[in-house]
Design a protein around this motif. Sequence first.
Motif, PDB file in Angstrom:
ATOM      1  N   GLU A 153      23.005  74.187  20.798  1.00  0.00           N
ATOM      2  CA  GLU A 153      22.520  75.223  21.703  1.00  0.00           C
ATOM      3  C   GLU A 153      21.285  74.798  22.473  1.00  0.00           C
ATOM      4  OE1 GLU A 153      23.951  77.969  22.521  1.00  0.00           O
ATOM      5  OE2 GLU A 153      25.619  77.803  21.099  1.00  0.00           O
ATOM      6  N   ARG A 154      20.494  73.921  21.892  1.00  0.00           N
ATOM      7  CA  ARG A 154      19.216  73.550  22.507  1.00  0.00           C
ATOM      8  C   ARG A 154      19.378  72.645  23.723  1.00  0.00           C
ATOM      9  NH1 ARG A 154      14.352  73.657  20.104  1.00  0.00           N
ATOM     10  NH2 ARG A 154      13.904  71.511  20.771  1.00  0.00           N
ATOM     11  N   VAL A 155      20.500  71.892  23.777  1.00  0.00           N
ATOM     12  CA  VAL A 155      20.654  70.895  24.835  1.00  0.00           C
ATOM     13  C   VAL A 155      21.026  71.583  26.144  1.00  0.00           C
ATOM     14  CG1 VAL A 155      21.934  68.879  25.596  1.00  0.00           C
ATOM     15  CG2 VAL A 155      21.291  69.105  23.200  1.00  0.00           C
ATOM     16  N   PHE A 156      20.335  71.196  27.209  1.00  0.00           N
ATOM     17  CA  PHE A 156      20.489  71.836  28.518  1.00  0.00           C
ATOM     18  C   PHE A 156      21.051  70.830  29.525  1.00  0.00           C
ATOM     19  CE2 PHE A 156      18.595  72.679  32.739  1.00  0.00           C
ATOM     20  CZ  PHE A 156      19.193  73.914  32.990  1.00  0.00           C
ATOM     21  N   SER A 157      21.882  71.325  30.448  1.00  0.00           N
ATOM     22  CA  SER A 157      22.387  70.480  31.533  1.00  0.00           C
ATOM     23  C   SER A 157      22.434  71.297  32.812  1.00  0.00           C
ATOM     24  CB  SER A 157      23.784  69.939  31.216  1.00  0.00           C
ATOM     25  OG  SER A 157      24.759  70.970  31.301  1.00  0.00           O
ATOM     26  N   MET A 158      22.539  70.601  33.940  1.00  0.00           N
ATOM     27  CA  MET A 158      22.677  71.249  35.243  1.00  0.00           C
ATOM     28  C   MET A 158      24.114  71.049  35.711  1.00  0.00           C
ATOM     29  SD  MET A 158      19.069  69.989  36.954  1.00  0.00           S
ATOM     30  CE  MET A 158      19.444  70.838  38.497  1.00  0.00           C
ATOM     31  N   ASN A 159      24.980  72.008  35.352  1.00  0.00           N
ATOM     32  CA  ASN A 159      26.413  71.907  35.660  1.00  0.00           C
ATOM     33  C   ASN A 159      27.023  70.620  35.111  1.00  0.00           C
ATOM     34  OD1 ASN A 159      26.468  74.376  37.093  1.00  0.00           O
ATOM     35  ND2 ASN A 159      25.742  73.347  38.957  1.00  0.00           N
ATOM     36  N   GLY A 160      26.531  70.203  33.949  1.00  0.00           N
ATOM     37  CA  GLY A 160      27.044  68.995  33.311  1.00  0.00           C
ATOM     38  C   GLY A 160      26.221  67.750  33.563  1.00  0.00           C
ATOM     39  N   TRP A 161      25.411  67.770  34.622  1.00  0.00           N
ATOM     40  CA  TRP A 161      24.551  66.620  34.910  1.00  0.00           C
ATOM     41  C   TRP A 161      23.342  66.622  33.956  1.00  0.00           C
ATOM     42  CZ3 TRP A 161      26.752  63.230  37.994  1.00  0.00           C
ATOM     43  CH2 TRP A 161      27.630  63.669  38.991  1.00  0.00           C
ATOM     44  N   GLY A 162      22.873  65.424  33.617  1.00  0.00           N
ATOM     45  CA  GLY A 162      21.703  65.304  32.741  1.00  0.00           C
ATOM     46  C   GLY A 162      22.026  65.366  31.274  1.00  0.00           C
ATOM     47  N   LEU A 163      23.320  65.304  30.928  1.00  0.00           N
ATOM     48  CA  LEU A 163      23.772  65.390  29.540  1.00  0.00           C
ATOM     49  C   LEU A 163      24.678  64.208  29.229  1.00  0.00           C
ATOM     50  CD1 LEU A 163      24.038  67.265  26.954  1.00  0.00           C
ATOM     51  CD2 LEU A 163      26.112  68.151  28.032  1.00  0.00           C
ATOM     52  N   ALA A 164      24.501  63.594  28.067  1.00  0.00           N
ATOM     53  CA  ALA A 164      25.343  62.467  27.663  1.00  0.00           C
ATOM     54  C   ALA A 164      26.080  62.812  26.380  1.00  0.00           C
ATOM     55  CB  ALA A 164      24.496  61.208  27.457  1.00  0.00           C
ATOM     56  N   PHE A 165      27.347  62.416  26.322  1.00  0.00           N
ATOM     57  CA  PHE A 165      28.210  62.668  25.166  1.00  0.00           C
ATOM     58  C   PHE A 165      28.898  61.357  24.819  1.00  0.00           C
ATOM     59  CE2 PHE A 165      32.503  64.183  23.648  1.00  0.00           C
ATOM     60  CZ  PHE A 165      32.064  64.671  22.424  1.00  0.00           C
ATOM     61  N   LYS A 166      28.543  60.783  23.653  1.00  0.00           N
ATOM     62  CA  LYS A 166      29.015  59.439  23.324  1.00  0.00           C
ATOM     63  C   LYS A 166      29.447  59.346  21.859  1.00  0.00           C
ATOM     64  CE  LYS A 166      28.001  57.672  27.371  1.00  0.00           C
ATOM     65  NZ  LYS A 166      29.051  57.125  28.267  1.00  0.00           N
ATOM     66  N   GLY A 167      30.383  58.417  21.616  1.00  0.00           N
ATOM     67  CA  GLY A 167      30.710  58.016  20.263  1.00  0.00           C
ATOM     68  C   GLY A 167      29.821  56.853  19.872  1.00  0.00           C
ATOM     69  N   CYS A 168      29.212  56.951  18.694  1.00  0.00           N
ATOM     70  CA  CYS A 168      28.273  55.921  18.235  1.00  0.00           C
ATOM     71  C   CYS A 168      28.615  55.589  16.788  1.00  0.00           C
ATOM     72  CB  CYS A 168      26.839  56.416  18.375  1.00  0.00           C
ATOM     73  SG  CYS A 168      25.583  55.180  18.002  1.00  0.00           S
ATOM     74  N   GLY A 169      29.495  54.600  16.605  1.00  0.00           N
ATOM     75  CA  GLY A 169      29.970  54.297  15.263  1.00  0.00           C
ATOM     76  C   GLY A 169      30.802  55.449  14.739  1.00  0.00           C
ATOM     77  N   GLU A 170      30.399  56.022  13.609  1.00  0.00           N
ATOM     78  CA  GLU A 170      31.124  57.149  13.028  1.00  0.00           C
ATOM     79  C   GLU A 170      30.580  58.494  13.493  1.00  0.00           C
ATOM     80  OE1 GLU A 170      30.632  57.048   8.824  1.00  0.00           O
ATOM     81  OE2 GLU A 170      28.448  57.270   8.878  1.00  0.00           O
ATOM     82  N   ARG A 171      29.606  58.486  14.403  1.00  0.00           N
ATOM     83  CA  ARG A 171      28.956  59.708  14.851  1.00  0.00           C
ATOM     84  C   ARG A 171      29.373  60.099  16.257  1.00  0.00           C
ATOM     85  NH1 ARG A 171      23.813  60.241  12.063  1.00  0.00           N
ATOM     86  NH2 ARG A 171      23.350  58.396  10.788  1.00  0.00           N
ATOM     87  N   LEU A 172      29.360  61.397  16.513  1.00  0.00           N
ATOM     88  CA  LEU A 172      29.320  61.921  17.875  1.00  0.00           C
ATOM     89  C   LEU A 172      27.854  62.160  18.220  1.00  0.00           C
ATOM     90  CD1 LEU A 172      32.227  64.532  17.870  1.00  0.00           C
ATOM     91  CD2 LEU A 172      32.147  62.422  19.192  1.00  0.00           C
ATOM     92  N   ILE A 173      27.450  61.693  19.393  1.00  0.00           N
ATOM     93  CA  ILE A 173      26.055  61.802  19.817  1.00  0.00           C
ATOM     94  C   ILE A 173      25.988  62.600  21.114  1.00  0.00           C
ATOM     95  CG2 ILE A 173      24.029  60.536  20.640  1.00  0.00           C
ATOM     96  CD1 ILE A 173      24.250  59.976  17.811  1.00  0.00           C
ATOM     97  N   ILE A 174      25.069  63.556  21.170  1.00  0.00           N
ATOM     98  CA  ILE A 174      24.763  64.271  22.408  1.00  0.00           C
ATOM     99  C   ILE A 174      23.296  64.043  22.722  1.00  0.00           C
ATOM    100  CG2 ILE A 174      24.505  66.538  23.472  1.00  0.00           C
ATOM    101  CD1 ILE A 174      26.994  67.427  22.149  1.00  0.00           C
ATOM    102  N   VAL A 175      23.034  63.559  23.930  1.00  0.00           N
ATOM    103  CA  VAL A 175      21.669  63.244  24.362  1.00  0.00           C
ATOM    104  C   VAL A 175      21.332  64.124  25.552  1.00  0.00           C
ATOM    105  CG1 VAL A 175      20.066  61.423  25.053  1.00  0.00           C
ATOM    106  CG2 VAL A 175      22.086  60.846  23.673  1.00  0.00           C
ATOM    107  N   GLY A 176      20.221  64.845  25.469  1.00  0.00           N
ATOM    108  CA  GLY A 176      19.819  65.700  26.574  1.00  0.00           C
ATOM    109  C   GLY A 176      18.472  66.335  26.322  1.00  0.00           C
ATOM    110  N   GLY A 177      17.913  66.912  27.368  1.00  0.00           N
ATOM    111  CA  GLY A 177      16.636  67.587  27.255  1.00  0.00           C
ATOM    112  C   GLY A 177      16.804  68.986  26.681  1.00  0.00           C
TER     113      GLY A 177
END
Length: 436
Positions: A367-391
């Motif tokens: 809930e804390r991660v914010f994006s501007m219509n999807g921009w500014g947000l990263a969604f990646k697989g990192c080994g056995e993890r799902l990673i979400i990177v954002g402000g």
Amino acid sequence: MLDGRSCLVSRALPSSCEQESKWVYMNYHLIEEVSNGKRHLEEGTEEEIRERKSTRLSNSHVNEELNMAEGFSTPPVDDSNKEACGGDQSDLNSLIHPLGRDITINCLLHLSRSDYGALASLNRSFNSLVRSGELYKLRRQVGICEHWVYFSCNVLEWEAFDPNSRRWMHLPSMPANDCFMFSDKQSQAVGTELLVFGKEVTSHVILRYSILTNSWSSGMVMNTPRCLFGSASLGEIVIFAGGIDARGTVLNSVELYNSETGTWETLPSMNKPRKNCSAVFLDKKLYIMGGLGSNVESYTCGEEYNLETKTWRVIPDMYPVPTVATEPPPLHTVVNNELYAADHAEKELRKYNKENNTWVTLGRLPERVFSMNGWGLAFKGCGERLIIVGGPRGSGGGTVELHSWIPGDGPPEWELLAIARRPSGSFVYNCAVMGC
């Protein structure tokens, strides 16, 4: 395999100096101490040993930084190490002299790649071994891989994060270039390289960061330069599909880059030209999803490329959420050979059912991660993890959060993995995951 504090190490790797044919029982801490610069198996006269210790103390500030980073600069190396190790070439063949080169390399493969910078500072032999990339090639052959997250919140700056050790690294600044300052850029990690793509008025630019030298370089050129492509990497190769050329023509052409050979290969074209699409490797096949044929023609179909037969197959309604011209490409990634999607509009995490070509909603995104219509947000697989990177929402800028979930039974339970306070903003321009 290194398991626990001690291990049996086989001589699985070929060598020109066959010193012994038996298995050797050894303590793993020997390699740990060498990698931390604590034990160098000193030989020579007392005066030579004191001189080498003095040299290492003078470079202690360099080694401290190297212990925290995978990249490295070449530190001063004491030539007396060469003499103490037995002459002109003995240290090159042995590395850790009493063990021999093959056994040493077998053990070094199991160290964290964040320790390789410190290893490179020990002497010229270790420096050459790390910079050559040989360790990473051998790690890939035996199935050893560590995944690091690379992201940019400033047009010329990049951060790297190791989710396992929770270590951070700040990369050298990218060379200044107007195409990266005033236009969108894309990124992809492959092998031991991070590639960043930008577009000038009538041409395209590629910058390459190497973890072997901790530096940026330019000069790479695609067979068909493009931007707004879909791309995915598998080991030492990365495939780029679709996008637009310098004239704005939407492409269906595809090409492969091999990071070990530095070569580009044109592959068979897709059935449909598309831009702003996503790409993943699943079951060792390449999948292209979503995207636009034009600014008004949105695709819900996908395409599958078989690397063995070099053929494409269209998959109707593989991702039923239409791509919007004003939004980023669909957010897709793969973990443990399962395909996931992050729906930024609904803030939902979905999983693909390969058997019946459908999607199942697993739960909510952080809930804390914010994006501007999807921009500014990263969604990646990192080994056995799902990673979400954002402000974080309402942070006022200046921090970026990394949220992690290891898929299992039940809905996602996101862990706040780390907070990056160094970035100059909370908008994630680019993100890539490097596994090596």
